[in-house]
Design an enzyme around this catalytic site. Sequence first.
Site, PDB file in Angstrom:
ATOM      1  N   HIS A 153      24.245 -35.565 -17.288  1.00 19.19           N
ATOM      2  CA  HIS A 153      25.683 -35.817 -17.147  1.00 19.19           C
ATOM      3  C   HIS A 153      26.081 -35.976 -15.671  1.00 19.19           C
ATOM      4  O   HIS A 153      26.690 -36.980 -15.291  1.00 19.19           O
ATOM      5  CB  HIS A 153      26.465 -34.671 -17.801  1.00 19.19           C
ATOM      6  CG  HIS A 153      27.949 -34.816 -17.693  1.00 19.19           C
ATOM      7  ND1 HIS A 153      28.713 -35.331 -18.717  1.00 19.19           N
ATOM      8  CD2 HIS A 153      28.805 -34.550 -16.683  1.00 19.19           C
ATOM      9  CE1 HIS A 153      29.975 -35.361 -18.338  1.00 19.19           C
ATOM     10  NE2 HIS A 153      30.061 -34.895 -17.109  1.00 19.19           N
ATOM     11  N   GLU A 154      25.722 -35.007 -14.862  1.00 16.50           N
ATOM     12  CA  GLU A 154      26.157 -35.066 -13.454  1.00 16.50           C
ATOM     13  C   GLU A 154      25.494 -36.232 -12.728  1.00 16.50           C
ATOM     14  O   GLU A 154      26.113 -36.886 -11.894  1.00 16.50           O
ATOM     15  CB  GLU A 154      25.884 -33.740 -12.744  1.00 16.50           C
ATOM     16  CG  GLU A 154      26.496 -32.500 -13.417  1.00 16.50           C
ATOM     17  CD  GLU A 154      27.968 -32.617 -13.774  1.00 16.50           C
ATOM     18  OE1 GLU A 154      28.686 -33.436 -13.160  1.00 16.50           O
ATOM     19  OE2 GLU A 154      28.413 -31.904 -14.698  1.00 16.50           O
TER      20      GLU A 154
ATOM     21  N   GLU B  56      34.966 -39.344 -17.249  1.00 12.70           N
ATOM     22  CA  GLU B  56      34.227 -38.438 -18.133  1.00 12.70           C
ATOM     23  C   GLU B  56      33.755 -39.078 -19.437  1.00 12.70           C
ATOM     24  O   GLU B  56      32.667 -38.783 -19.917  1.00 12.70           O
ATOM     25  CB  GLU B  56      35.046 -37.172 -18.413  1.00 12.70           C
ATOM     26  CG  GLU B  56      35.354 -36.344 -17.165  1.00 12.70           C
ATOM     27  CD  GLU B  56      34.123 -35.859 -16.400  1.00 12.70           C
ATOM     28  OE1 GLU B  56      33.016 -35.851 -16.979  1.00 12.70           O
ATOM     29  OE2 GLU B  56      34.275 -35.494 -15.218  1.00 12.70           O
TER      30      GLU B  56
ATOM     31  N   GLN C  25      35.041 -26.175  -4.509  1.00 13.44           N
ATOM     32  CA  GLN C  25      35.185 -26.945  -5.750  1.00 13.44           C
ATOM     33  C   GLN C  25      36.500 -27.712  -5.613  1.00 13.44           C
ATOM     34  O   GLN C  25      37.573 -27.144  -5.761  1.00 13.44           O
ATOM     35  CB  GLN C  25      35.198 -26.016  -6.976  1.00 13.44           C
ATOM     36  CG  GLN C  25      35.649 -26.686  -8.274  1.00 13.44           C
ATOM     37  CD  GLN C  25      34.818 -27.904  -8.667  1.00 13.44           C
ATOM     38  OE1 GLN C  25      33.583 -27.871  -8.582  1.00 13.44           O
ATOM     39  NE2 GLN C  25      35.476 -28.984  -9.073  1.00 13.44           N
TER      40      GLN C  25
ATOM     41  N   TYR D 194      36.359 -36.557 -22.576  1.00 10.65           N
ATOM     42  CA  TYR D 194      34.905 -36.527 -22.655  1.00 10.65           C
ATOM     43  C   TYR D 194      34.399 -37.174 -23.950  1.00 10.65           C
ATOM     44  O   TYR D 194      33.745 -38.214 -23.929  1.00 10.65           O
ATOM     45  CB  TYR D 194      34.396 -35.074 -22.596  1.00 10.65           C
ATOM     46  CG  TYR D 194      34.483 -34.444 -21.230  1.00 10.65           C
ATOM     47  CD1 TYR D 194      33.360 -34.299 -20.437  1.00 10.65           C
ATOM     48  CD2 TYR D 194      35.695 -33.970 -20.726  1.00 10.65           C
ATOM     49  CE1 TYR D 194      33.415 -33.712 -19.182  1.00 10.65           C
ATOM     50  CE2 TYR D 194      35.767 -33.377 -19.476  1.00 10.65           C
ATOM     51  CZ  TYR D 194      34.630 -33.258 -18.704  1.00 10.65           C
ATOM     52  OH  TYR D 194      34.699 -32.690 -17.466  1.00 10.65           O
TER      53      TYR D 194
ATOM     54  N   GLU E 134      29.706 -33.169  -9.932  1.00  7.23           N
ATOM     55  CA  GLU E 134      28.916 -34.321  -9.492  1.00  7.23           C
ATOM     56  C   GLU E 134      29.088 -34.652  -8.016  1.00  7.23           C
ATOM     57  O   GLU E 134      29.201 -35.833  -7.665  1.00  7.23           O
ATOM     58  CB  GLU E 134      29.298 -35.519 -10.356  1.00  7.23           C
ATOM     59  CG  GLU E 134      30.742 -36.048 -10.174  1.00  7.23           C
ATOM     60  CD  GLU E 134      31.780 -35.386 -11.053  1.00  7.23           C
ATOM     61  OE1 GLU E 134      31.564 -34.225 -11.464  1.00  7.23           O
ATOM     62  OE2 GLU E 134      32.826 -36.005 -11.326  1.00  7.23           O
TER      63      GLU E 134
ATOM     64  N   GLN F  85      37.521 -30.863  -7.147  1.00  6.77           N
ATOM     65  CA  GLN F  85      38.159 -31.529  -8.283  1.00  6.77           C
ATOM     66  C   GLN F  85      38.997 -30.513  -9.061  1.00  6.77           C
ATOM     67  O   GLN F  85      38.543 -29.384  -9.240  1.00  6.77           O
ATOM     68  CB  GLN F  85      37.099 -32.125  -9.225  1.00  6.77           C
ATOM     69  CG  GLN F  85      37.679 -33.156 -10.175  1.00  6.77           C
ATOM     70  CD  GLN F  85      36.628 -33.764 -11.114  1.00  6.77           C
ATOM     71  OE1 GLN F  85      35.506 -33.267 -11.221  1.00  6.77           O
ATOM     72  NE2 GLN F  85      36.986 -34.817 -11.791  1.00  6.77           N
TER      73      GLN F  85
ATOM     74  N   LYS G 113      34.093 -22.286 -19.247  1.00 14.75           N
ATOM     75  CA  LYS G 113      33.887 -22.759 -20.611  1.00 14.75           C
ATOM     76  C   LYS G 113      33.406 -21.636 -21.540  1.00 14.75           C
ATOM     77  O   LYS G 113      33.669 -21.649 -22.732  1.00 14.75           O
ATOM     78  CB  LYS G 113      32.875 -23.900 -20.588  1.00 14.75           C
ATOM     79  CG  LYS G 113      32.387 -24.350 -21.939  1.00 14.75           C
ATOM     80  CD  LYS G 113      31.265 -25.373 -21.817  1.00 14.75           C
ATOM     81  CE  LYS G 113      30.182 -25.039 -22.815  1.00 14.75           C
ATOM     82  NZ  LYS G 113      29.080 -25.989 -22.855  1.00 14.75           N
TER      83      LYS G 113
ATOM     84  N   HIS H 121      27.282 -39.478 -13.370  1.00 16.15           N
ATOM     85  CA  HIS H 121      28.482 -39.669 -12.551  1.00 16.15           C
ATOM     86  C   HIS H 121      28.185 -40.468 -11.276  1.00 16.15           C
ATOM     87  O   HIS H 121      29.113 -41.004 -10.667  1.00 16.15           O
ATOM     88  CB  HIS H 121      29.079 -38.322 -12.155  1.00 16.15           C
ATOM     89  CG  HIS H 121      30.047 -37.742 -13.148  1.00 16.15           C
ATOM     90  ND1 HIS H 121      31.148 -38.433 -13.600  1.00 16.15           N
ATOM     91  CD2 HIS H 121      30.090 -36.531 -13.757  1.00 16.15           C
ATOM     92  CE1 HIS H 121      31.829 -37.654 -14.442  1.00 16.15           C
ATOM     93  NE2 HIS H 121      31.201 -36.496 -14.566  1.00 16.15           N
TER      94      HIS H 121
ATOM     95  N   ASP I  53      44.514 -30.159 -14.305  1.00 10.85           N
ATOM     96  CA  ASP I  53      43.535 -29.370 -15.052  1.00 10.85           C
ATOM     97  C   ASP I  53      43.910 -29.243 -16.532  1.00 10.85           C
ATOM     98  O   ASP I  53      43.061 -28.956 -17.374  1.00 10.85           O
ATOM     99  CB  ASP I  53      43.370 -27.974 -14.438  1.00 10.85           C
ATOM    100  CG  ASP I  53      42.545 -28.009 -13.145  1.00 10.85           C
ATOM    101  OD1 ASP I  53      41.962 -29.079 -12.857  1.00 10.85           O
ATOM    102  OD2 ASP I  53      42.500 -26.996 -12.436  1.00 10.85           O
TER     103      ASP I  53
HETATM  104  N1  BES Z   1      33.526 -33.465 -13.048  1.00 10.48           N
HETATM  105  C1  BES Z   1      33.305 -32.499 -14.062  1.00 10.48           C
HETATM  106  C2  BES Z   1      33.822 -31.135 -13.722  1.00 10.48           C
HETATM  107  C3  BES Z   1      35.317 -31.062 -13.473  1.00 10.48           C
HETATM  108  C4  BES Z   1      36.217 -31.875 -14.131  1.00 10.48           C
HETATM  109  C5  BES Z   1      35.794 -30.148 -12.572  1.00 10.48           C
HETATM  110  C6  BES Z   1      37.578 -31.779 -13.869  1.00 10.48           C
HETATM  111  C7  BES Z   1      37.147 -30.053 -12.302  1.00 10.48           C
HETATM  112  C8  BES Z   1      38.048 -30.871 -12.954  1.00 10.48           C
HETATM  113  C9  BES Z   1      31.818 -32.391 -14.407  1.00 10.48           C
HETATM  114  O1  BES Z   1      31.128 -33.603 -14.351  1.00 10.48           O
HETATM  115  C10 BES Z   1      31.730 -31.943 -15.835  1.00 10.48           C
HETATM  116  O2  BES Z   1      32.176 -32.657 -16.679  1.00 10.48           O
HETATM  117  N2  BES Z   1      31.182 -30.759 -16.066  1.00 10.48           N
HETATM  118  C11 BES Z   1      31.043 -30.180 -17.383  1.00 10.48           C
HETATM  119  C12 BES Z   1      29.635 -30.244 -17.873  1.00 10.48           C
HETATM  120  C13 BES Z   1      29.263 -31.490 -18.603  1.00 10.48           C
HETATM  121  C14 BES Z   1      27.824 -31.395 -19.075  1.00 10.48           C
HETATM  122  C15 BES Z   1      30.172 -31.835 -19.746  1.00 10.48           C
HETATM  123  C16 BES Z   1      31.397 -28.728 -17.291  1.00 10.48           C
HETATM  124  O3  BES Z   1      31.430 -28.198 -16.186  1.00 10.48           O
HETATM  125  O4  BES Z   1      31.632 -28.116 -18.322  1.00 10.48           O
HETATM  126 ZN    ZN Z   2      31.702 -34.933 -15.894  1.00  9.00          ZN
END
Ligand code: BES
Ligand code: ZN
Length: 635
Positions: free
Chosen positions: A305-306, A328, A149, A391, A281, A151, A588, A309, A383
């Site tokens: 969503h993905e 985002e 992972q 978002y 993504e 990002q 989350k 991207h 982060d």
């Molecule tokens: N690119 C993000 C995940 C991410 C962002 C990882 C920043 C590390 C640092 C991915 O596209 C994302 O936004 N995932 C969301 C789900 C989405 C449906 C809102 C998530 O993982 O919660």
């Molecule tokens: Zn995203």
Amino acid sequence: MKRLAYCFFLLIVFAINVAAQDSHSYSNPSAVRVRHVDLDWNVLFDQKILKGTTTLTIERNSQTDPLILDTRDLKIEKVETSVNGLNYTSATFNVGTSDKILGAPLTIPLPTGATRVRIQYSTSPGASGLQWLTPAQTAGKKDPFMFTQSQAIHARSWIPLQDTPAVRVTYNARVHTPRNLLAVMSAENDARTPRDGDYSFRMRQPIPSYLIALAVGDLSFRSLGARTGVYAEPQVIDRAARELSDTEKMVVATERLYGPYRWGSYDLLVLPPSFPFGGMENPRLTFATPTILAGDKSLVSLVAHELAHSWSGNLVTNATWRDFWLNEGFTVYLERRIQEAVYGRARADMEASLGLRELQEEMATLEDRDEILHVDLTGRDPDDGFTNVPYEKGALFLLHLEQTFGRAQFDRFLRGYFNHFSFQSITTEQFLAYLKQNLLDKSPAQTARVPIDEWINKPGLPASAPKPTSPAFSRVEEQAQRWLRNEISATQIPVAKWTTQERLHFLKFVQTALEPPGSAGGPADATATQLSQTERTRLMGELDHAFNLTSSGNSEIAFQWLMMSIENKYEPAYSRLEEFLLSVGRRKFIRPLYQELAKTPEGRERALAIYRRARPTYHPIAVTSIDQDLKWPSE
Ligand code: BES
Ligand code: ZN
């Protein structure tokens, strides 16, 4: 004197920032830029390390500057340079002091004419961008599993490179694994490749480092359509293929809206449950949590969503992490448009309304500086910028533009935007200049109605921000009110006819109503706020029986219910809570549950007891966050 030194320090920091653009990378791409990466690894499960070489093809604007790479906890064994890509000669190198957030710079002086740099190295078992799973952590229980992972800035923990989204590279990779396992990457994957422990990959389009990805495990593949498919463990593949069977439709819908899908095929990889995010993504191969497998496609907005991207983020990329909202915010806006195209307006409205609520709830807890789209993250972990602001506030900004300029005009603008900046990394300033020229200046009267500067540079939401609502949710609220006022029993609520989104909204509404007066969000029904514990337990029990909440297999509903169970001390759900925290690693979900538990002394004891057992199974990214929250003594 001290003051003077401090001013001088600030000046240097400022100068570095202007030159390097990206404050989260040590690299110097304006002098030396990496264009292509060749990777070769052995995946050593018993030692939890990747061992191999990275060969960087560089382009030099300066014949005197060294190459500076980002690294974190890498063991650099040997560095060589080459002029012609055939003969390599040994080179000197220096690994600087390691910063907690940024890792350490690897500086390599370059001989005249050098075009290649080859680095022999291995990762550390604690690499922040890798997770190594024991067989017990997989569905199959027989083989180990590993995944990356990258990002935001974790690629540097497994590849020495210029770890800034401003630099795009093509890559080739060769991966050696145990013979019975399959390796997949964010690249061209051949689903029919023989399983022999020797796998090759090619990514022909230039991508930023945070999109380089690898996973290795007992994986099988199922086609979902002409260009789409899914990888998962054999035990999960049927369920995954059924849940994700609308993926091809989504690709078609997105192309209709925003132009051709530029990456060839689109596959998903459903990971074991310790994956710390919902989705990632990675180009051509979205990584996804198994917690979206609800059985009824109710959580596939994550796929929308993905997939989105592939336009917003992978095609047009944020140049630095302070421009994260360009990735985002655009993606959430596109996600809702895809959902609308595939599942209809009602579903998209519900999801937008849930999104707004989450944004408002989170903003009630954020400092002003973190409510700004163009957030300043200098000196902080990128982060920290991972909130609902980039978002949902980002998506609301675009929705505001859509509603002001009209959908037809705004869609045309977005198509032009993705085309104009395709395969480039851009800053917020570049977006704003393009916006001005291609949308705002064309319609001054409409432009006057959108407070652009306030959207981009100020905390909170502009007064004129759109407020997505859902007619279906109004009906849900009516039912909730009647139940809370004791006019109907829980069994009379038509929950069987409700979608997951309606159920979630119902639970959210009840949750707020049960909160003590004056708490964030505020109670919806003042009569329900002075409840005794007996009364709370009775109400929760009634809902539990009518809706089967404690045993819900829908992760979003289970999460929402468990949050409410902690808040209302609803003990019948506690063993489910423990099971959830021990089996799911999606940050989350687990982070707020631990935070909520930790609010009372008994809850904190419970949280620590569970965390002690669960921690070894969580991803480094989740561990870092939860350690902080729980003040866990770090080793
Ligand atoms: N690119 C993000 C995940 C991410 C962002 C990882 C920043 C590390 C640092 C991915 O596209 C994302 O936004 N995932 C969301 C789900 C989405 C449906 C809102 C998530 O993982 O919660
Ligand atoms: Zn995203």
